[in-house]
Design a protein around this motif. Sequence first.
Motif, PDB file in Angstrom:
ATOM      1  N   PRO A 393     -73.731   5.720   9.099  1.00  0.00           N
ATOM      2  CA  PRO A 393     -74.918   5.426   9.964  1.00  0.00           C
ATOM      3  C   PRO A 393     -75.297   3.689  10.015  1.00  0.00           C
ATOM      4  CG  PRO A 393     -75.422   7.349   8.994  1.00  0.00           C
ATOM      5  CD  PRO A 393     -74.056   7.016   8.504  1.00  0.00           C
ATOM      6  N   GLU A 394     -75.542   3.085  10.888  1.00  0.00           N
ATOM      7  CA  GLU A 394     -75.768   1.766  10.963  1.00  0.00           C
ATOM      8  C   GLU A 394     -77.121   1.194  10.231  1.00  0.00           C
ATOM      9  OE1 GLU A 394     -74.760   0.127  14.511  1.00  0.00           O
ATOM     10  OE2 GLU A 394     -73.034  -0.784  13.576  1.00  0.00           O
ATOM     11  N   THR A 395     -78.084   2.006  10.261  1.00  0.00           N
ATOM     12  CA  THR A 395     -79.354   1.854   9.750  1.00  0.00           C
ATOM     13  C   THR A 395     -79.931   2.952   8.637  1.00  0.00           C
ATOM     14  OG1 THR A 395     -80.599   3.358  11.212  1.00  0.00           O
ATOM     15  CG2 THR A 395     -80.084   1.114  12.087  1.00  0.00           C
ATOM     16  N   ALA A 550     -79.554  -3.301  17.121  1.00  0.00           N
ATOM     17  CA  ALA A 550     -79.947  -4.725  16.835  1.00  0.00           C
ATOM     18  C   ALA A 550     -80.784  -4.639  15.425  1.00  0.00           C
ATOM     19  CB  ALA A 550     -80.725  -5.355  17.807  1.00  0.00           C
ATOM     20  N   GLY A 551     -80.964  -5.456  14.869  1.00  0.00           N
ATOM     21  CA  GLY A 551     -81.795  -5.314  13.416  1.00  0.00           C
ATOM     22  C   GLY A 551     -83.069  -5.280  13.781  1.00  0.00           C
ATOM     23  N   SER A 552     -83.851  -4.940  12.730  1.00  0.00           N
ATOM     24  CA  SER A 552     -84.981  -4.879  13.017  1.00  0.00           C
ATOM     25  C   SER A 552     -85.812  -4.604  11.650  1.00  0.00           C
ATOM     26  CB  SER A 552     -85.729  -3.701  13.912  1.00  0.00           C
ATOM     27  OG  SER A 552     -87.072  -3.398  13.991  1.00  0.00           O
ATOM     28  N   TRP A 553     -86.636  -5.688  11.245  1.00  0.00           N
ATOM     29  CA  TRP A 553     -87.291  -5.493  10.161  1.00  0.00           C
ATOM     30  C   TRP A 553     -88.400  -4.618  10.008  1.00  0.00           C
ATOM     31  CZ3 TRP A 553     -84.296  -7.501   6.917  1.00  0.00           C
ATOM     32  CH2 TRP A 553     -83.724  -8.718   7.130  1.00  0.00           C
ATOM     33  N   GLN A 554     -89.112  -4.400  11.370  1.00  0.00           N
ATOM     34  CA  GLN A 554     -90.122  -3.428  11.472  1.00  0.00           C
ATOM     35  C   GLN A 554     -89.760  -1.884  11.001  1.00  0.00           C
ATOM     36  OE1 GLN A 554     -93.372  -4.228  11.991  1.00  0.00           O
ATOM     37  NE2 GLN A 554     -93.886  -2.001  11.771  1.00  0.00           N
ATOM     38  N   ARG A 615     -80.718  -6.418   7.369  1.00  0.00           N
ATOM     39  CA  ARG A 615     -80.063  -8.009   7.284  1.00  0.00           C
ATOM     40  C   ARG A 615     -78.631  -8.050   7.990  1.00  0.00           C
ATOM     41  NH1 ARG A 615     -78.142 -10.181   1.472  1.00  0.00           N
ATOM     42  NH2 ARG A 615     -76.233  -9.042   2.200  1.00  0.00           N
ATOM     43  N   GLU A 616     -77.857  -7.069   7.621  1.00  0.00           N
ATOM     44  CA  GLU A 616     -76.534  -7.016   8.133  1.00  0.00           C
ATOM     45  C   GLU A 616     -76.378  -6.762   9.453  1.00  0.00           C
ATOM     46  OE1 GLU A 616     -73.482  -7.732   6.339  1.00  0.00           O
ATOM     47  OE2 GLU A 616     -75.038  -8.236   4.878  1.00  0.00           O
ATOM     48  N   LEU A 617     -77.225  -6.105  10.149  1.00  0.00           N
ATOM     49  CA  LEU A 617     -77.233  -5.964  11.709  1.00  0.00           C
ATOM     50  C   LEU A 617     -77.578  -7.187  12.127  1.00  0.00           C
ATOM     51  CD1 LEU A 617     -78.919  -2.387  12.108  1.00  0.00           C
ATOM     52  CD2 LEU A 617     -76.812  -2.961  12.548  1.00  0.00           C
ATOM     53  N   ASN A 618     -78.675  -7.903  11.758  1.00  0.00           N
ATOM     54  CA  ASN A 618     -79.103  -9.337  12.086  1.00  0.00           C
ATOM     55  C   ASN A 618     -77.832 -10.079  12.127  1.00  0.00           C
ATOM     56  OD1 ASN A 618     -81.945  -8.702  13.174  1.00  0.00           O
ATOM     57  ND2 ASN A 618     -82.715  -8.658  10.925  1.00  0.00           N
ATOM     58  N   ARG A 619     -77.250 -10.360  10.879  1.00  0.00           N
ATOM     59  CA  ARG A 619     -76.111 -11.157  10.728  1.00  0.00           C
ATOM     60  C   ARG A 619     -75.030 -11.034  11.893  1.00  0.00           C
ATOM     61  NH1 ARG A 619     -71.126 -10.820   8.322  1.00  0.00           N
ATOM     62  NH2 ARG A 619     -71.557  -8.827   7.821  1.00  0.00           N
ATOM     63  N   GLN A 620     -74.688  -9.644  11.916  1.00  0.00           N
ATOM     64  CA  GLN A 620     -73.842  -9.294  13.167  1.00  0.00           C
ATOM     65  C   GLN A 620     -74.117  -9.878  14.386  1.00  0.00           C
ATOM     66  OE1 GLN A 620     -73.183  -5.010  12.749  1.00  0.00           O
ATOM     67  NE2 GLN A 620     -72.424  -5.272  10.672  1.00  0.00           N
ATOM     68  N   GLU A 621     -75.394  -9.838  14.731  1.00  0.00           N
ATOM     69  CA  GLU A 621     -76.002 -10.043  16.072  1.00  0.00           C
ATOM     70  C   GLU A 621     -75.785 -11.485  16.097  1.00  0.00           C
ATOM     71  OE1 GLU A 621     -79.910  -9.170  18.681  1.00  0.00           O
ATOM     72  OE2 GLU A 621     -80.060  -8.738  16.697  1.00  0.00           O
ATOM     73  N   SER A 622     -76.007 -12.321  14.967  1.00  0.00           N
ATOM     74  CA  SER A 622     -76.138 -13.645  15.071  1.00  0.00           C
ATOM     75  C   SER A 622     -74.733 -14.206  15.276  1.00  0.00           C
ATOM     76  CB  SER A 622     -76.698 -14.282  13.936  1.00  0.00           C
ATOM     77  OG  SER A 622     -76.592 -15.546  13.778  1.00  0.00           O
ATOM     78  N   GLN A 623     -73.709 -13.565  14.370  1.00  0.00           N
ATOM     79  CA  GLN A 623     -72.448 -13.820  14.819  1.00  0.00           C
ATOM     80  C   GLN A 623     -71.897 -13.577  16.172  1.00  0.00           C
ATOM     81  OE1 GLN A 623     -70.450 -11.755  11.757  1.00  0.00           O
ATOM     82  NE2 GLN A 623     -70.565 -13.338  10.319  1.00  0.00           N
ATOM     83  N   ALA A 624     -72.175 -12.401  16.705  1.00  0.00           N
ATOM     84  CA  ALA A 624     -72.182 -12.185  18.049  1.00  0.00           C
ATOM     85  C   ALA A 624     -72.590 -13.500  19.063  1.00  0.00           C
ATOM     86  CB  ALA A 624     -72.665 -10.998  18.409  1.00  0.00           C
ATOM     87  N   ARG A 625     -73.824 -13.644  18.748  1.00  0.00           N
ATOM     88  CA  ARG A 625     -74.351 -14.783  19.588  1.00  0.00           C
ATOM     89  C   ARG A 625     -73.531 -16.085  19.525  1.00  0.00           C
ATOM     90  NH1 ARG A 625     -79.556 -12.808  18.438  1.00  0.00           N
ATOM     91  NH2 ARG A 625     -79.719 -14.567  16.719  1.00  0.00           N
ATOM     92  N   LYS A 626     -73.270 -16.372  18.350  1.00  0.00           N
ATOM     93  CA  LYS A 626     -72.476 -17.597  17.901  1.00  0.00           C
ATOM     94  C   LYS A 626     -70.853 -17.598  18.808  1.00  0.00           C
ATOM     95  CE  LYS A 626     -74.361 -19.042  13.689  1.00  0.00           C
ATOM     96  NZ  LYS A 626     -74.138 -19.049  12.184  1.00  0.00           N
TER      97      LYS A 626
END
Length: 643
Positions: A393-395, A550-554, A615-626
């Motif tokens: 599970p990713e989250t 996608a990552g969500s701090w909430q 944090r890891e989900l946000n990092r993956q999302e950021s890398q995908a955008r880049k």
Amino acid sequence: MILPARAAFDAALLDLSLTAFVATLFIVVQARSVFGVDEEGGRQIVPVWTAAVACGLVSAIATDQGMGALIATLLVLMGASLASWLSPRLTSAGALLTSVQPLLLLVTVPWSFLVLTELSYPMWALTLWAVSSVVAVALLGFTVAGSLVRQATLTHMSWRRPIAPLPQKLGRDAPMISVQVACYAEPPELVIATLDGIAAQTYPNFEVMVCDNNTKDEALWRPVEAHCRRLNAKLGFERFRFFHVAPLEGAKAGALNWCLERMNPEAKLVAVLDADYQSRPDFLSRLAGFFDDPKIGYVQTPHDYRGYDANPYLRACYWEYMPTNKVVYPGINEYNAAFTIGTMCVVRAAAIREVGGWAEWCLTEDSEISIRLRAIGLEGVYLPQTFGRGLIPETFEDYRKQRFRWTAGPVQQLRRYWRYFLPRPFGQKSGINGWSKLLEFQRSAAPIVQLVTTGFGLVMMAMMTVLSAAGVLPDVILPAVAWPVLLSGIASTVILRWRRYRLSGCRRISDMLLAEVAESSLTFVQMTAAIAGLSKKPQPWTRTPKFAVAGSWQRAFNATRPEAIIGGLHVLVILALFTISPLIGGHMTLLASVSLMLSGARFLAAPAMAVLGERELNRQESQARKEASRFAAIRRRTAFKIA
């Protein structure tokens, strides 16, 4: 004033704790791999017994109490001899540890009573302590037996039950297997990859049933249906059968029961795969041969996972899973108490029908059916070799939901089948053997015990602190021997856990620490699952989502709000303890603070895991955008050059 009897118990307690530590060191050296204990070294009694005698000498010198140390050493060696006689498969160090563990409790009980007496504790407090100790001693055999099984891969030299898969069964006598995959709202590419793995099986005689139950979005199940047609066209005959069924009650168990009624009547075995598991080509062929023995009702292989190594959160989850699957469950299998865990298993079809199919009322329909299969006299086999890998599970929210299901289900089983687990004269008549009864009861009751002991411990600590501050109870002053005893106990526990991680394949200390955080983070959800499992109210079956998110701090905050609040309260209480330290004494402050730190850390581990996952989900999302921006820039430059 130190009582003479307590001085003798000081020596005995120190001797036993040092002996347990030494036995642990021998075990770690001898256990080279799962089922790979050094038999030659394991049989050598002289070095192990010499070390045990040396521990007695050290204790006698350190405490100036030779008689207490001598008696403890003699009891340890006599107990080790008895353990070796009762179970010749134990290594000499394993027999020593098996002997020491109950003796430690039997010595700690009177020692602690004498310490409290020296401190002038009132009679009501001594009585309460005595009652608690009697309960602990009464459960001693139950506890030691469970520990013996869980440590089997560390302490056993030989094995009576299967420890490896059989050669591939590829001949004409291969019984037909119905491979069943239940799906609900799964990503189609995920299920297609699972079906491709099944299509590559070397086994000659099987069908595949894909039951998509209650998925509303046709875009999810239509591609899977089309892929089944493509696979059949490639084979030249119909092996893959796809069914979209709606409505269908009972979640996964309901889908498996639906397949059971419609599978090929020639099928003798049922293989169950989760929709995300990619299997090895020899999965069916290496397991089918076990069913030549009519006593075998099911064969189970471990949960294992893929795609975790580059993600610290997923690594934490992975190495939390693995010691149980790779080290503990093989020991349970050796004592003929193996159970099914859902995916990557093969079950005798006639037996499923005989016991009434899969249980739609239970959150763990997989392990539940193994109880009924054993009740009719069948046995199971658990193999530690991996034959397929799924997704973690990713989250943390989904990891938490998964563990809730895995914890509440066995409690539901205990509530329904507790009569099966009683000793033969008192329980319901069944084919379940004694070890299965003991270990099933322990596994099912574990979350309840965790809930009760945590609550009881916190209440007792709070009561002692308040009464000490009020002057009702005297200050707690621990004897000097308590500190080396505590340290050696902690060291033994840490070393054994380290070895379990190593045997499961974990090599990095950082990954072991992450796994400890992951295990601790599940404390609260396991407690709530224990309560839910005891309730007669039906529990909803929640699937583990497989779609990328996608990552969500909430989401991290919402998923772990109770744990964060409880952990925060622990911190506030610790701070309060230091403000009243003059009233309760330094030792009481230290004991209460350390206890609360350990307890609070288990709750605060949940938000830590949740934040790590997001944090890891946000990092993956950021890398995908880049990556997307980089490719877009390349396309623009290419278009400009062409123009």
